[in-house]
Structures are given as structure tokens and as C-alpha cells.
Scaffold this motif. Structure first.
Motif, mmCIF file in Angstrom:
data_model
loop_
_atom_site.group_PDB
_atom_site.id
_atom_site.type_symbol
_atom_site.label_atom_id
_atom_site.label_comp_id
_atom_site.label_asym_id
_atom_site.label_seq_id
_atom_site.Cartn_x
_atom_site.Cartn_y
_atom_site.Cartn_z
ATOM 1 N N LEU A 121 2.848 14.662 -8.469
ATOM 2 C CA LEU A 121 3.805 15.771 -8.440
ATOM 3 C C LEU A 121 4.414 16.009 -9.821
ATOM 4 C CD1 LEU A 121 5.624 14.958 -5.084
ATOM 5 C CD2 LEU A 121 4.335 17.054 -5.565
ATOM 6 N N LEU A 133 11.945 10.617 -10.941
ATOM 7 C CA LEU A 133 11.571 9.505 -10.062
ATOM 8 C C LEU A 133 10.595 8.552 -10.749
ATOM 9 C CD1 LEU A 133 11.008 11.548 -6.752
ATOM 10 C CD2 LEU A 133 12.913 10.010 -7.223
ATOM 11 N N GLU A 156 0.834 -1.196 0.000
ATOM 12 C CA GLU A 156 0.000 0.000 0.000
ATOM 13 C C GLU A 156 0.875 1.256 0.000
ATOM 14 O OE1 GLU A 156 -2.533 0.356 3.421
ATOM 15 O OE2 GLU A 156 -3.484 2.166 2.609
ATOM 16 N N ALA A 181 2.050 9.523 -5.532
ATOM 17 C CA ALA A 181 2.491 10.874 -5.155
ATOM 18 C C ALA A 181 3.505 11.391 -6.172
ATOM 19 C CB ALA A 181 3.092 10.849 -3.751
ATOM 20 N N VAL A 182 4.419 10.521 -6.567
ATOM 21 C CA VAL A 182 5.420 10.911 -7.570
ATOM 22 C C VAL A 182 4.710 11.329 -8.859
ATOM 23 C CG1 VAL A 182 7.201 10.004 -9.113
ATOM 24 C CG2 VAL A 182 7.342 9.559 -6.660
ATOM 25 N N ILE A 187 1.225 4.395 -2.568
ATOM 26 C CA ILE A 187 1.001 5.789 -2.148
ATOM 27 C C ILE A 187 2.134 6.681 -2.652
ATOM 28 C CG2 ILE A 187 0.988 7.313 -0.112
ATOM 29 C CD1 ILE A 187 -0.581 5.039 1.344
ATOM 30 N N PHE A 188 3.367 6.221 -2.478
ATOM 31 C CA PHE A 188 4.505 7.023 -2.944
ATOM 32 C C PHE A 188 4.535 7.093 -4.471
ATOM 33 C CE2 PHE A 188 6.521 6.717 1.316
ATOM 34 C CZ PHE A 188 6.857 8.047 1.449
#
Ligand SMILES: Cc1cc2nc3c(=O)[nH]c(=O)nc-3n(C[C@H](O)[C@H](O)[C@H](O)COP(=O)(O)OP(=O)(O)OC[C@H]3O[C@@H](n4cnc5c(N)ncnc54)[C@H](O)[C@@H]3O)c2cc1C
Lengths: 536, 66
Positions: free
Chosen positions: A394, A404, A382, A390-391, A386-387
Motif C-alpha cells: 500500500l 505504518l 504468518e 500489505a503495508v 501478511i500485514f
């Protein structure tokens, strides 16, 4: 529709070996006429080493499979005389677009560095790649190179002896036997030879399936790479669209782990997916489809006495980053000159152990990169998701997040730092990219390019200073390539001199740098030549 | 190169803390998690220095252990 992969390309013919009373002997047998086996065989034959290629099939790879071929393998193919036809047919792209959910988050231009003969990579179906290699094999065979390719010859058993390898082969007309000094196993990821020798192949299976569809369509999409994370037409998963020659498009749908393979492969289900992705009114023909699961693994050692593994038989990676065939070609590149010197008695067998060291280093790098891409594309937890999201969020607004985003990192060659073959890095102020262990970087030279002047033998490249035309050290010859100061262009200077006013590079037959100094030093060069051939 | 600063460095701590929590107000757990992740990435990029980032990850990890 292209059916090159359904036409026998090297049909079975009976060989005199099959009628011999005792097992005939060959210098080198290559098992597998995939990209790696073909490249290795051509390389050896061009160097005068007698080589026989056996394949259980008589056609090129079924379906497109690999489609991205990177710059370094193209340079290797140039050395083998097969690069130009690949580039002529291949598609070059520079623009990539990344989509997240229902929107494009950014696009990027690869803007490849200038001053290289070859582009960063091309898209080309694997069947063309293999066909062009078979064409090249036929060419050099006609010119008298000691090479032979036998289709429908399946290796059934391998006996490993201290001074030879024994092979049992079946053909449509029954079995026969052979012996050889050296066997190169390029028999693919499922390598029967690996199994016959009871060798391990350990690593990680990714719990995921990908549906690959190659479709022929007259679409007006630009020649770009489009990658979708979590798109509306494939929620929670990813998708990829990539152009190949002849209006063939590679479409790749991530499916997840628990799927019904048979259902997914039904043309009506593929059709439903394609229309959801590309629009209801598209017109296309399905050339090839397949479902893949991916693994990242390698053998513990690639060399087992007189049997040497190269390509997918030795290591397997996920296709993200296109490292399979690309790295396999570099295996062949690394191995063949060493094997030739050992066969000619100019270097000890231990030179072959450096193949293990260098190519295992490269395999680990490739596995690491492709594992990381897979983690980004298919987050395993999970928090990983999420990361990842987020990447992507962004990346739409801020440039910093774009590096990234990982939908596959371009295959680049390994630098063999710490290789036992490397000599001194004695050039103060020189650029890191051409340090000992690195593949020589291309640069314009005269009317052509530097790499066309390197390879197949040791070269002493002298920039702004002089090296002898020929230096012989116990049977190993280094040829001088002296470039006068007036001929040193901007790229050559940047890539080989940096701050240094002059340089002498010793470069291996596979175009990797052995050592570098500010000026020619005979004692040091002889020592480096001995080291690069495992003679000291 | 500087060390990871683990001494008080935010001029107005109460105000900052309130602002951080306010940013999460009204968000679902998933939205909050996403916000945190974006924030971490923005801050990490600002720091940039790989050694400092490793030290920060280690400090965060260690402080969570019993
Ligand atoms: C969907 C997909 C996409 C990919 N994309 C890329 C990409 O973009 N770029 C990239 O570089 N790589 C890519 N790859 C990987 C690439 O296809 C492989 O790495 C490559 O084919 C490996 O070449 P090889 O010569 O080692 O083995 P193979 O191509 O598998 O060849 C093995 C050969 O050995 C023969 N053989 C096997 N057993 C025997 C036997 N007992 N006797 C005689 N012959 C035998 C087989 O007939 C076959 O011809 C992709 C792979 C897939 C599946």
C-alpha cells in the motif's frame, strides 16, 4: 583504512594508588569508558565532583557499532562541551528510501523542524564518538577538572557497603584495591558488575541474526538511508545501507535464525552478498564485520545502594531506532546533577530514586519502540508478515500507509510525565511539548540558541515577564534568565508560550522542565525547587 | 465522538457482499489473505478514530469466541 580502533587511546600507566598501603578512596568511580561512562565522568568532573574512570581496555569501541546519534544526545554533548566536534565530523542525512522486493516503494524527507541548534541526528562511527569524548576528557583534565582515566584496569570484584563501595582491580602490573563513595557501572550489556552483584537482566531475545559490514568505498550513492524489505539479493530478509564519515558505508543484512556464523563471516561470503546488493563491479575495502543477535531487556532497578547502572549495563535494545548509546547518554544526563547534589549534601539520597523512576520509564519506552520495529522487520507469524507486506504494498500507492512502515523509529527523549520531581503545570494555553517532565525544546534566542543558556544549574526562564536574577532555597540556587518581549522570536513563542501572554519556567540542570507558571511566584518556585530535589 | 456502528449501515448488503467475494475470485489463499489485509488497512485508515478502531477489533474478536 581507518584503524583508530586498533590504536591504544588511553594506554596503561602505573598509578600511585597501586603502591598505596591501604586502599585509596575516591569520590566516584565510573567503570567503563564507553560512550556512557565517558559522558557521565565528564559531566561530574565539570560540576566539580572528583571522578575516576576505569576500563579494562585502552582503546575505543572495536568497529563502528553505533552510527546514529540523535538530537537530544547532541544537546547533552553541547552541555559537556563536546557537541560541535561530533557534528563537524558527522554526516547529516534527510532523505530515506524504502524498497520492497525489487522496487522502491517510496522515499521520505525528514524535513527536520527549523530553529534548533542541532540536526535531528547525525551518522558518526562510535569510535569517533568515543575518541572525541576522550579528547574532551583530556581537555578538561588539563584545565584542572578532577578527572582521571585509567586504561587496562579491570574491575574483578565489587563489595557493596552501606557507606562505601570496595573494588578489586587487575592491571598488567598486578592487582590493587580502591574504595569509593559511589560507583557508576557503565560496563556494557554484559556488565560484569551486574553479575558480581548477582542482579537480574531479563527480557526478550529475538531469534534473528544480522550481519553488519562496514565498507570503505568510493561510491556515488547519495547521502541517504536505504532500507530494503525482502529484496531479491536477500530474499525473505531485510537490508540497510547507511553512510558514515570517511566514505564508510554501514551495510546490514538480516540473516534469520538458523545460520552458520563462521561461514557467514568468511570474507568471500560477505563479498558475494555485497556484490549481489551493490553490483558486481564495486570496489571496496571491508573495515569491520560482525554478526549480531538482538535482545530487549532491562534491570528491574538501576540503583542498588551506592552502585548505579547506566547505559547498556542497565538496559539493552535492538539497534533499530538507534536507542542504545542515545538513551545511555540520557541516563548520564539524568544522573549526574542528582548525584552531585547528594554528594554536596544538598539533597537526600532519595533524589537518586528518581533516576530509577525516570530512566526506567525511558528504558521501557525504548524497549517498546525497538520491539515494535523488530516485529515489523522480522514478522513473527504468518499473519504478521501478511500485514507487513500489505503495508509495504500500500505504501507504494498511498501515502496513508507510510507512517505504518517501521524500519526503526528515531530516538526521541522520554517526557517524564508523572515524575515525583515535577512541579505544577500552571500555564494556561501552553504547548504540551514543554510540559513539566519534558526536555526543554531548543529555540533561537538572540544570536544563539536557548539550550546553550540552560543546564548545569536550575534556571528560571522568564518570557515576557520578570524573574529574579538569583533565588536561593536552602543551598540550591536558581538563576534567572529573563527574555524581554522584543527578544521572543516565533519559535520561542510557539514552543513555550502558545496562547499564554507570559511564562516562567523552572528548568532542571539536565534541561528538563520542572514547572511553569504565568508569572514568577516566589512561594511556588521555592516549593518546586524543593520537590525537584526530593526535599519535600 | 460517535460510537462504533454495529447496526445495519450498508445500503445494498447483497451487492456489497457479492463485490467483496468477487474481488477474491481466482486468487490463491495467499493472494486473498494479502487482499484482506490491504482492505482492512484502507478501511482502518478511513475510520482513523483510535477508539472506534479498538472497539471494532474488540467486536470482531468477541464475535469469534464460542
Ligand atoms: C551493530 C550495532 C549498532 C548500533 N547502533 C547504534 C546506533 O546507531 N545508535 C545508538 O545510540 N546505539 C547503537 N548501538 C548501541 C551502542 O553501541 C551501545 O548502546 C553503546 O555502546 C552503549 O554504551 P555503554 O557505554 O553503555 O557500553 P559499552 O560501549 O559497551 O562500554 C562498556 C565499557 O565497559 C568496559 N568494561 C566492561 N567490563 C569491565 C570491567 N570489568 N572493568 C573495567 N571496564 C570494563 C568495556 O571495556 C567497555 O569500554 C548499536 C550497537 C550495535 C552492536
Amino acid at each position: 583504512m581507518n584503524r583508530i580502533f586498533e590504536t591504544p587511546l588511553y594506554p596503561y600507566t602505573r598509578s600511585a594508588d597501586q603502591d598505596a598501603l591501604s586502599a585509596p578512596h575516591h569520590r566516584v568511580v565510573v567503570v567503563g569508558a564507553g560512550p556512557v561512562g565517558l559522558a557521565a565522568a565528564i559531566d561530574l568532573a565539570l560540576q566539580g565532583v572528583e571522578v575516576l574512570v576505569l576500563d579494562e581496555n585502552d582503546k575505543v569501541s572495536f568497529g563502528s557499532r553505533a552510527i546514529c546519534f540523535a538530537k537530544r544526545p547532541l544537546e547533552i554533548l553541547d552541555r559537556l562541551g563536546a557537541g560541535q566536534r561530533m557534528v563537524d565530523k558527522g554526516v547529516v542525512w534527510n532523505l530515506g528510501r524504502v524498497f520492497f522486493r525489487d522496487r522502491e516503494v517510496y522515499s521520505f524527507n525528514l524535513l527536520p523542524e527549523s530553529g534548533h541548534r542541532r540536526p535531528a541526528f547525525i551518522n558518526l562511527q562510535q569510535y569517533y564518538f568515543e575518541k572525541f569524548l576522550v579528547d574532551r576528557l583530556r581537555e578538561i583534565e588539563a584545565e584542572g577538572a578532577p578527572i582521571e582515566l585509567r586504561g587496562m584496569n579491570r574491575v574483578e570484584a565489587v563489595g557493596l557497603h552501606p557507606d562505601h563501595v570496595h573494588l578489586e582491580i587487575t592491571t598488567p602490573e598486578g592487582p590493587y584495591e580502591l574504595t569509593c563513595d559511589w560507583l557508576i557501572a557503565c560496563d556494557g550489556a554484559r556488565s560484569p558488575i551486574r553479575g558480581m552483584l548477582g542482579l537480574d537482566f531479563v527480557g526478550k531475545v529475538f531469534e534473528d541474526n544480522f550481519l553488519i559490514a562496514d565498507v570503505v568505498m568510493e561510491a556515488d550513492f547519495p547521502t541517504e538511508r536505504w532500507f530494503w524489505f525482502d529484496p531479491p539479493f536477500n530474499p525473505g530478509q531485510s537490508a540497510l545501507l547507511h553512510k558514515q564519515p570517511d566514505n564508510v558505508w554501514r551495510i546490514d543484512f538480516q540473516l534469520g535464525w538458523n545460520i552458520d556464523r563462521k561461514e557467514e563471516l568468511k570474507p568471500e561470503n560477505i563479498d558475494r552478498r555485497l556484490r549481489a546488493m551493490l553490483g558486481e563491479d564495486i570496489r571496496y575495502e571491508l573495515e569491520w564485520s560482525s554478526i549480531y543477535t538482538f535482545q530487549c531487556r532491562r534491570m528491574e532497578k538501576f540503583r542498588h545502594g551506592r552502585v548505579i547502572f547506566a547505559g547498556d549495563s542497565a538496559h539493552q535494545v535492538s539497534p533499530f531506532g538507534a536507542r542504545g548509546a542515545n538513551s545511555g547518554l540520557q541516563d548520564a544526563d539524568n544522573l549526574c546533577w542528582k548525584l552531585r547534589l547528594v554528594i554536596e549534601g544538598k539533597a537526600p539520597e532519595s533524589l537518586l530514586d528518581s533516576y530509577d523512576v525516570e530512566r526506567i520509564q525511558a528504558a521501557d519506552e525504548n524497549i517498546l519502540n525497538s520491539t515494535r520495529s523488530t516485529e515489523f522487520i522480522t514478522p513473527k507469524s504468518e499473519i504478521s508478515r501478511i500485514f507487513r507486506d500489505a503495508v509495504l504494498d500500500l505504501s507504494e500507492h498511498h501515502e496513508f500507509a507510510r507512517p505504518l512502515v517501521n524500519s526503526g523509529r528515531l530516538s526521541v527523549p522520554a517526557v517524564h510525565d508523572g515524575s515525583p520531581l515535577n512541579g505544577p503545570d500552571a500555564l494556561f494555553g501552553a504547548p504540551a511539548r514543554t510540559r513539566p517532565g519534558a526536555p526543554a525544546t531548543d529555540a533561537p534566542l538572540g544570536q544563539g540558541f536557548l539550550l546553550d543558556r540552560l543546564g548545569n544549574r536550575f534556571v528560571l526562564l522568564a518570557l515576557g515577564t520578570e524573574a529574579p536574577e538569583r533565588l536561593e532555597e536552602q543551598g540550591i540556587i536558581a538563576e534567572g534568565l529573563t527574555v524581554a518581549p522584543s527578544q521572543i522570536g516565533k519559535e520561542l513563542r510557539e514552543r513555550y508560550l502558545g496562547e499564554a501572554p507570559s511564562a516562567v519556567y523552572l528548568i532542571r540542570p539536565d534541561q528538563h522542565v520542572v514547572a511553569r507558571w504565568p508569572a514568577f511566584d516566589e512561594t511556588a518556585t521555592r516549593a518546586a525547587l524543593n520537590r525537584a530535589t526530593a526535599r519535600s | 465522538m460517535s460510537e462504533l456502528n454495529l447496526t445495519p449501515n450498508i445500503p445494498d448488503p447483497d451487492d456489497f457482499y457479492a463485490e467483496l467475494l468477487a474481488a477474491h475470485e481466482g486468487l490463491t489463499k495467499a493472494e486473498s489473505d494479502a487482499l484482506n489485509a490491504r482492505l482492512i488497512l484502507i478501511l482502518a485508515n478511513h475510520i482513523g478514530d483510535r477508539k472506534l478502531l479498538s472497539a471494532a477489533i474488540e467486536a470482531a474478536r468477541a464475535a469469534g469466541q464460542e
